[in-house]
Design an enzyme around this catalytic site. Structure first.
Site, PDB file in Angstrom:
ATOM      1  N   CYS A 176     -31.337 117.889  81.998  1.00  0.00           N
ATOM      2  CA  CYS A 176     -31.150 116.814  81.040  1.00  0.00           C
ATOM      3  C   CYS A 176     -29.924 115.968  81.326  1.00  0.00           C
ATOM      4  CB  CYS A 176     -31.067 117.396  79.635  1.00  0.00           C
ATOM      5  SG  CYS A 176     -30.111 118.888  79.547  1.00  0.00           S
ATOM      6  N   CYS A 220     -29.376 125.219  76.674  1.00  0.00           N
ATOM      7  CA  CYS A 220     -28.078 124.773  76.155  1.00  0.00           C
ATOM      8  C   CYS A 220     -27.158 125.964  75.917  1.00  0.00           C
ATOM      9  CB  CYS A 220     -28.255 124.009  74.840  1.00  0.00           C
ATOM     10  SG  CYS A 220     -29.193 122.513  74.989  1.00  0.00           S
TER      11      CYS A 220
END
Lengths: 170, 407
Positions: free
Chosen positions: A62, A132
């Site tokens: 990302c 994440c």
């Protein structure tokens, strides 16, 4: 003012800010929203400070960047302070925020055992955002590693100067 | 081998007189009764559950339009097939017999395949498919061959009852050197996505041998694909064709498989395709054609989007080469990350559009540089550097997105 600066740095915009626990299935978990709205430990330390370890990691999928810094007490090996700066999605910001909170007051060895699964569970991250929390775990480890390598370099430098002094005085 | 052949010949003679449908009953019963060894559970269950509808189908479809000699030929081949399958169902754990069995299977599969193709009898498809599956997983030398054959069978099963005429493979293509099929096996992720990947190699053969091999045919009017370019809609009757996964995005737009696309006129071609394929144009047509139109136009939209963005184009190019860009690992390249951190911070702090534009041009320049380095690396097939270049491109792309958001 700090909060405003913090908001800007974190890249907060009008983004997705689903109401807390109401939209349980699709919204962000209330803890994530909380970390987003009330960011803690945002900032930076001086990179060249010998007591500071900096972990800088990125996620290729990302394009997120995460910087986590720890201030270590040399004598006890405990982490006295931590701060972070993350450019990325809400989950990434929350993960790094949680990481800084958990890291404070712990010993350096303990901190390496913080697992991404714990962070993910704490924030109820959906599967698509698990990377994440992985990023946060890697950031912690990188910061610790950076501190250790700094310490080692410093020790080596000190040993050298000590030797040269000895030679000079001899 | 001798005992197998004896048993085979006995069954062969016994079954020759029977019709095709009764063969099926015998086979399915036989398979259902034999205790299935651990290796071939696939033989038993699909045959069992497919038997009743298949039997019904067998009786309803036309029996062989070809003359009776070929009917006996088909009967004989199917019986030899049943012989092989029943012999394979028997515990044949010895390695020598398994290799013979494999050869037996292979020969019979080939025959049955061709017979079925001619007779358009789908009842044996299921059996053929299971045996092909076994052949594939046994990792024979001609694995690619069986993979492509199985993909065709799969496709036909999927599109039953109307068996597609756009069957490119003919007997000649079976003798094509194995290295063509190696493309399929070299694709990573083959184990997860056998069928679509293999159709790449199969159809690739087809489209490259446009003149010599059989051309794809329209399912509606049976007309061959006459115009150059990918066969997405029939030129004669205008019917939208089913999606062919082997036609890659570059082929849809008539471009070479390169990173650089100059004068591609993507938008013009995209609009041209949509004029033929858009779902709004097929309101009055059959459900099947509506489905085809939806899928085809979605594919063209995907292709347009992928090819128009440099980053996506780069990733797609690598994917076509079989290189999977691993996106799960975190990266710790300090230079790149520090650089990105600085850029992102600058973006955050910049408040007026002038400075933002400045940053934007800077980042765009850097993106161009990464882009060029990707192109270089890709040309010489240096995939590691290509992947690294893609990572950099992604970061810069993200930064550009943020800038655009702020502007």
């Amino acid at each position: 003012m700090l909060r405003a600066a913090g908001r800007r740095i974190l890249g907060l915009g009008s983004g997705h800010r689903a109401p807390a626990a109401a939209v349980a299935s699709r919204g962000y978990h209330e803890r994530v929203v909380d970390h987003y709205d009330n960011p803690r430990n945002v900032g930076s330390f001086d990179k060249n400070d010998p007591t500071v370890g900096t972990g800088l990691v990125g996620a290729p999928a990302c394009g997120d960047v995460m910087k986590l810094q720890i201030k270590v007490d040399d004598a006890t090996g405990k982490i006295v302070d931590a701060c972070f700066k993350t450019f990325g999605c809400g989950s990434a910001i929350a993960s790094s925020s949680v990481a800084t909170e958990w890291v404070k007051g712990k010993h350096m060895e303990e901190v390496s055992s913080i697992k991404n699964t714990e962070i993910a569970k704490h924030l109820s991250l959906p599967p698509v955002k698990l990377h994440c929390s992985m990023l946060a775990e890697d950031a912690i480890k990188a910061a610790v590693k950076d501190y250790e390598s700094k310490k080692a370099k410093l020790a080596a430098a000190n040993a050298e100067t000590a030797q040269t002094e000895k030679v000079a005085s001899a | 081998m001798t005992c197998l052949s004896k048993g085979g010949s006995i069954v062969f003679r016994g079954l020759r007189a029977m019709s095709l449908s009764s063969h099926l009953m015998v086979v399915s019963e036989g398979l259902a009764n034999t205790p299935s060894p651990g290796r071939e559970p696939s033989f038993v269950s699909p045959a069992r559950c497919r038997c009743p509808p298949a039997a019904r189908r067998a009786s309803s479809t036309d029996t062989l339009p070809t003359p009776s000699s070929s009917s006996t030929a088909s009967a004989s081949s199917s019986s030899s097939f049943t012989a092989s399958s029943s012999s394979s169902a028997a515990p044949s754990s010895s390695p020598s017999s398994s290799s013979h069995r494999r050869q037996f299977l292979e020969n019979n599969c080939l025959n049955v395949f061709l017979i079925m193709r001619r007779s358009k009898n789908c009842s044996l498809f299921s059996l053929l498919r299971t045996s092909l599956k076994e052949l594939v997983y046994e990792n024979t030398a001609k694995r690619g061959l069986w993979l492509s054959a199985s993909s065709l069978v799969h496709e036909d099963l999927h599109l039953h009852p109307r068996i597609l005429s756009n069957f490119c493979i003919n007997t000649r293509s079976f003798s094509i050197p194995v290295k063509r099929f190696d493309r399929a096996s070299n694709c990573r992720g083959l184990d997860h996505h056998d069928f679509p990947e293999v159709r790449v190699s199969n159809r690739f053969l087809c489209s490259s041998e446009a003149g010599s091999g059989e051309l794809p045919r329209c399912w509606n009017c049976g007309g061959a694909a006459v115009s150059p370019g990918p066969f997405l809609a029939c030129g004669l009757c205008g019917s939208v064709q089913p999606v062919d996964q082997s036609i890659d995005f570059f082929q849809i737009f008539g471009l070479e498989r390169k990173y650089e696309i100059k004068d591609g006129n993507l938008e013009g071609k995209y609009k041209d395709w949509q004029k033929k394929l858009h779902p709004d144009l097929v309101h009055s047509k059959s459900e099947k054609e509506k489905m085809f139109a939806a899928e085809q136009s979605a594919r063209v939209i995907d292709a347009y989007r992928t090819l128009s963005k440099p980053l996506l184009r780069a990733i797609y190019l690598l994917k076509l080469e079989g290189v999977h860009v691993d996106e799960e690992k975190t990266i710790t390249d300090p230079d790149l990350l520090a650089e990105m951190m600085d850029i992102r911070e600058a973006v955050e702090e910049a408040n007026d559009s002038h400075s933002l534009n400045q940053i934007q041009t800077q980042v765009e320049e850097k993106f161009e540089k990464c882009s060029r380095s990707f192109e270089q690396a890709f040309k010489i097939h240096d995939f590691d550097n290509a992947i690294a270049a893609i990572e950099r491109m992604r970061y810069h792309d993200r930064a550009l997105e943020e800038i655009t958001k702020k502007l």
